[in-house]
Write an enzyme that holds these catalytic residues in place. Structure first.
Site, PDB file in Angstrom:
ATOM      1  N   CYS A 194      37.368  10.230  32.278  1.00  0.00           N
ATOM      2  CA  CYS A 194      36.355   9.482  32.075  1.00  0.00           C
ATOM      3  C   CYS A 194      35.249  10.193  31.356  1.00  0.00           C
ATOM      4  CB  CYS A 194      35.970   8.784  33.152  1.00  0.00           C
ATOM      5  SG  CYS A 194      35.118  10.084  34.535  1.00  0.00           S
TER       6      CYS A 194
ATOM      7  N   HIS B 100      31.881   9.589  38.109  1.00  0.00           N
ATOM      8  CA  HIS B 100      32.578   8.922  37.186  1.00  0.00           C
ATOM      9  C   HIS B 100      31.521   8.511  35.911  1.00  0.00           C
ATOM     10  CE1 HIS B 100      35.159   6.031  35.615  1.00  0.00           C
ATOM     11  NE2 HIS B 100      34.418   4.941  35.440  1.00  0.00           N
TER      12      HIS B 100
END
Length: 939
Positions: free
Chosen positions: A294, A864
């Site tokens: 990510c 994230h």
């Protein structure tokens, strides 16, 4: 014979309509070649042709003059082959001196040099001096003008090529078989010189296969073993590319969706057709998470939404600037891999794409990104910008540039010199788009020497205002056995000491800090018992910190009446996994204690009753009927417990492999095996009646008695309470033992006021003193100094990247700052920060609009990354979460997760903005949000 000039690319043969080279004039006895009246035709076309010179003059012009056979070879020149027998006849003719002689050679006839009269291929193995002679272009044209060329025969033109250490006429060009990727069975044969560029091969293939100018193509070669290899650098020659005659060259055309046919397996052809049918908004395309990637997806989405950089790749301007010879670059592979991603994302044919090839390339050139570990999006962004710059650097050979100090010169002069020196070595689209200039001022604290330099930057890493306070969670254990442990949340100085922690707890409990001892509990043991003067920085946020109330401090003096603090462990005797079940082991459990014992009561029996009292909240006293008096006598002997030399303070960090295990935490943890045998103890033992538990001296790790480890017998003893399983089951209440209460302060949250982005930039330009690890060498003092340093912004780039330094790393601690930074979407004004004399008539040169944000959610260990980005075509903001893309409003962009900000200068935005038609409403200069959108709550 009329031959289209593109068939041979102007490489090997040069044809004219029919045979215009043939011409016969003057007193030549033969007036035609091949039976046609070529002389008359030639006179019609060139009525003012000069007369044929005499034979002696012909000899000089062909053999000895500057234009004759004796001239040296020069690379790139054209030379022509003439059949040896015809040339010998011409020599005999001109040396005879009689123009009317019967030795006239006639038209130039090279028929013996060709394999056939259709394709006019040269015979293999021709030897100079035996089968042909070579003539320079001028001499060849003289002979053709004087004697003519046999009808229908092409001239055999060859180039002089410069091979390593030699120049020679290339008689046999390289003959390549050109095919399309979609049709490998229909080759087209074309000839090329060794000095021709690979780009000429590509253009020839495009022309033959009728590829439109809008389509992008690339070349592959098929090796002898059947493998395929990319011809990346089309600017090299056929010789440098090691292309051989008969080699297959494949031309591949990019698909409409931005992919290459060779990059897709055959099994997904159906899926590709479906993708090509899909038509969405260009740029609104997700990236598949390959496993902890990510961070890469976030950086790519931000960079993909920088308008001028994306246009640079979409319009293929990068192809002309690929630098394959830069030793600091990646041979163009990073730039090509990124270009493929951009073309796919902006084709409008994909909902999401899989960046596997790009990930592989990044891992190949930057080993820190190999595998699928978590990384930082800003670190990848830094690598990618540097890699793209070096792959697209227009400077092919970097010159040495010496950096010069200001030495009292005006800032304007020094800054201009520094920027010019930077551009002499670094000139690319990345420099054009992202590079700025800041002024660095160093002042020596001793001699006052001032050093001023101007340095380029690609992004600004700005610090966040850091709080000097820290919130720590601890558990307070009172001496009162009726009170459960209390959880407290304390605010302490970040650079404070253990004593500050005790003072903070004293405000909540009313207990004197002098009656507290602080310990780190790990896996039912004391990992470390802290001293008051130790720093709090050695305690991590994840550590389980217990603060124990004690009656006083232990003393070294033998005659002191102060209490002794004994570390107490809890152990349970359990059957070991042995074949006969006769072998017993010990398991630690519960939370350890620090117990104050009066020095004059250091006996086993007194200690037993003291501990029984301390455990009374969760240990039930047996009734008189339960006790087994037996025959054992209770003998008190206070000398049976060794007198401590000092209070507990040892660390069990190096106690051996048995220490490893999960932290016990608050609610208790898994039991850790302690030792498989009690072993003989040299400590004095006593006879005792049967009690609930027995006491045993152990080492600081609680894994064996002290004598086994040869510990210092004068050191503070650790005492283990050993339980039999049945006794523990009857009298020990595990639920009550693990119970604790939360103090009111646990609900307290240290409020963090939001900060403005301008405050972070001010902090970036604040004077600071260099750290000891990074001193500056003063040329006046001739030694390293901790100088003061100040950075100022001098020149800002078109696209400004601002990195918020949320991650803080020190020797003992790491933390992420989740401070809310308020940043403007439009009109971020840098005029107050730029010290270069400003152009007041162009304020847009200092104002920026936001175009992308890289977000990080989570902490240090896990997290994230996502992206907010403004589409350059529609002006709509979108939220990119790996392969998911959703429209959002501007008020959703600002959050505590903002990590890297991308700002575009307003004059650049206006320059790139397409001109609207008369029917279109005026477009906003900054990215906006449509009124009717599907919104998504990402906060």
């Amino acid at each position: 014979m009329a031959v289209a000039p593109w068939l041979f690319g102007g490489l090997c043969f040069r044809f004219r309509d029919q045979n215009p080279e043939v011409a016969v004039e003057g007193p030549l006895p033969i007036s035609s070649c091949g039976g046609s009246n070529v002389a008359a035709a030639a006179e019609d076309r060139e009525p003012q042709r000069e007369a044929v010179p005499g034979l002696e003059s012909q000899w000089r012009q062909i053999e000895n003059s500057e234009s004759g056979r004796e001239r040296p070879l020069r690379a790139g020149e054209s030379w022509f082959l003439v059949e040896q027998h015809w040339y010998k006849r011409w020599e005999v003719y001109v040396q005879g001196g009689d123009q009317d002689s019967g030795t006239f050679p006639g038209c130039i006839n090279n028929a013996d040099l060709f394999e056939d009269q259709v394709n006019w291929h040269l015979k293999k193995g021709l030897v100079e001096g035996e089968d042909y002679v070579l003539l320079p272009a001028a001499a060849w044209h003289y002979l053709v003008d004087w004697y003519g060329l046999e009808h229908g025969q092409p001239p055999i033109e060859r180039k002089v090529v410069e091979l390593p250490s030699v120049q020679k006429v290339e008689v046999y060009p390289v003959e390549l078989l050109l095919v399309r990727h979609s049709d490998m069975d229909t080759p087209h044969t074309a000839q090329f010189s060794h000095t021709d560029s690979v780009d000429l091969v590509l253009r020839t293939a495009r022309e033959h296969f009728l590829v439109s100018p809008q389509e992008e193509t690339r070349l592959w070669i098929k090796n002898a073993e059947g493998s395929f290899e990319r011809l990346c650098n089309t600017r090299v020659t056929v010789l440098d590319a090691a292309l051989k005659t008969g080699q297959v060259v494949i031309m591949e055309t990019r698909n409409k969706d931005g992919t290459w046919p060779s990059a897709q397996p055959q099994a997904v052809n159906t899926a590709l057709e479906e993708e090509e049918k899909f038509q969405g908004q260009p740029g609104i395309c997700g990236l598949t998470n390959l496993g902890n990637t990510c961070f890469m997806n976030s950086a790519l989405q931000c960079l993909s939404n920088v308008p001028q950089l994306t246009e640079y790749f979409l319009k293929n301007r990068y192809l002309e600037e690929l630098n394959f010879c830069n030793p600091l670059g990646m041979k163009g592979e990073i730039a090509e891999a990124y270009a493929d991603l951009v073309k796919q994302a902006w084709s409008g044919h994909h909902r999401s794409i899989v960046p596997h090839v790009f990930k592989t390339k990044v891992g190949h050139f930057a080993s820190q990104f190999l595998g699928y570990q978590q990384h930082d999006s800003q670190e990848l962004l830094s690598f990618l910008l540097d890699g793209l710059h070096e792959d697209l650097n227009r400077v092919k050979k970097k010159e040495y540039v010496e950096l010069c100090d200001a030495a009292g010169r005006p800032d304007q002069e020094v800054a201009q010199e520094a920027w010019q020196n930077h551009k002499r070595r670094n000139d690319s689209v990345i420099v054009d788009t992202f590079h700025g200039l800041f002024k660095s001022t160093l002042v020596c604290p001793d001699c006052g020497n001032v050093s001023v330099t101007f340095d380029p930057f690609c992004y600004l890493s700005v610090p966040l205002p850091v709080s000097h306070k820290r919130v720590m969670e601890v558990f307070f254990v009172s001496m009162d056995p009726r009170r459960k442990p209390e959880q407290h949340r304390l605010v302490v100085p970040k650079k404070g000491k253990i004593s500050d922690l005790c003072v903070a707890l004293a405000k909540h409990t009313g207990m004197s800090p002098e009656r507290m001892m602080v310990a780190d509990v790990f896996s039912h043991r004391f990992y470390k018992i802290y001293q008051l003067e130790e720093s709090l920085s050695s305690i991590l946020d994840r550590d389980d910190i217990f603060i124990y109330e004690v009656s006083g401090r232990s003393a070294i003096g033998e005659n002191s009446r102060e209490d002794v603090v004994l570390p107490i462990y809890l152990r349970e005797r359990t059957p070991a996994r042995d074949y006969n079940n006769s072998y017993y082991g010990l398991m630690l459990f519960g939370h350890p204690l620090l117990v104050s014992v009066p020095r004059d009561r250091l006996s086993w029996d007194a200690l037993y009753h003291i501990l029984l009292y301390r455990l009374s909240r969760y240990v039930t006293r047996p009734s008189s009927d339960d006790e087994d008096d037996g025959d054992e006598k209770d003998i008190e002997d206070k000398d049976n417990i060794p007198k401590p030399g000092h209070m507990a303070g040892a660390s069990s960090q190096d106690s051996g492999p048995e220490q490893a295990g999960p932290s016990s935490g608050v609610a208790g943890g898994s039991r850790a095996p302690v030792d498989n045998s009690p072993g003989p103890s040299h400590w004095p033992q006593r006879a005792r009646r049967k009690h609930l538990f027995t006491l045993q001296t152990v080492n600081s790790n609680g894994t064996s008695d002290r004598s086994t480890f040869n510990e210092d017998t004068h050191a503070q003893p650790y005492i283990a309470i050993d339980w039999e399983p049945e006794m523990k089951k009857r009298y020990y209440d595990e639920v009550e033992a693990e119970g604790y209460v939360k103090h009111d302060c646990v609900g307290y949250v240290l409020k963090k006021a939001p900060v403005r982005l301008q405050e972070c930039i001010e902090l970036f330009t604040t004077v600071e003193t260099l750290e000891k690890e990074n001193p500056w060498y003063c040329p006046t003092c001739k030694q390293h100094q901790l100088a003061t340093k100040k950075l100022d912004l001098w020149m800002l780039p078109e696209t400004l990247i601002i990195h918020l330094k949320r991650f803080s790393y020190t020797k003992f601690s790491r933390e992420k700052l989740d401070t809310l930074v308020e940043f403007p979407i439009r009109d971020l004004d840098f005029s107050e920060f730029v010290i270069k004399p400003q152009n007041e008539s162009a304020p847009e040169l200092y104002k920026y609009d936001l175009i992308a944000v890289s977000n990080h959610y989570g902490g240090l260990r896990d997290g994230h990354y996502t992206t907010f980005a403004c589409n350059k075509d529609s002006g709509q903001w979108h939220y990119f979460d790996d392969n998911s893309v959703s429209p959002v409003t501007e008020n959703q962009i600002e959050s505590k997760a903002a990590y890297v900000l991308f700002y575009q200068r307003q004059d650049v935005a206006r320059r790139l903005q397409p001109q609207p038609s008369s029917s279109d409403p005026p477009a906003s200069p900054a990215c906006g949000s449509p009124p009717n959108s599907e919104f998504m709550d990402v906060n």
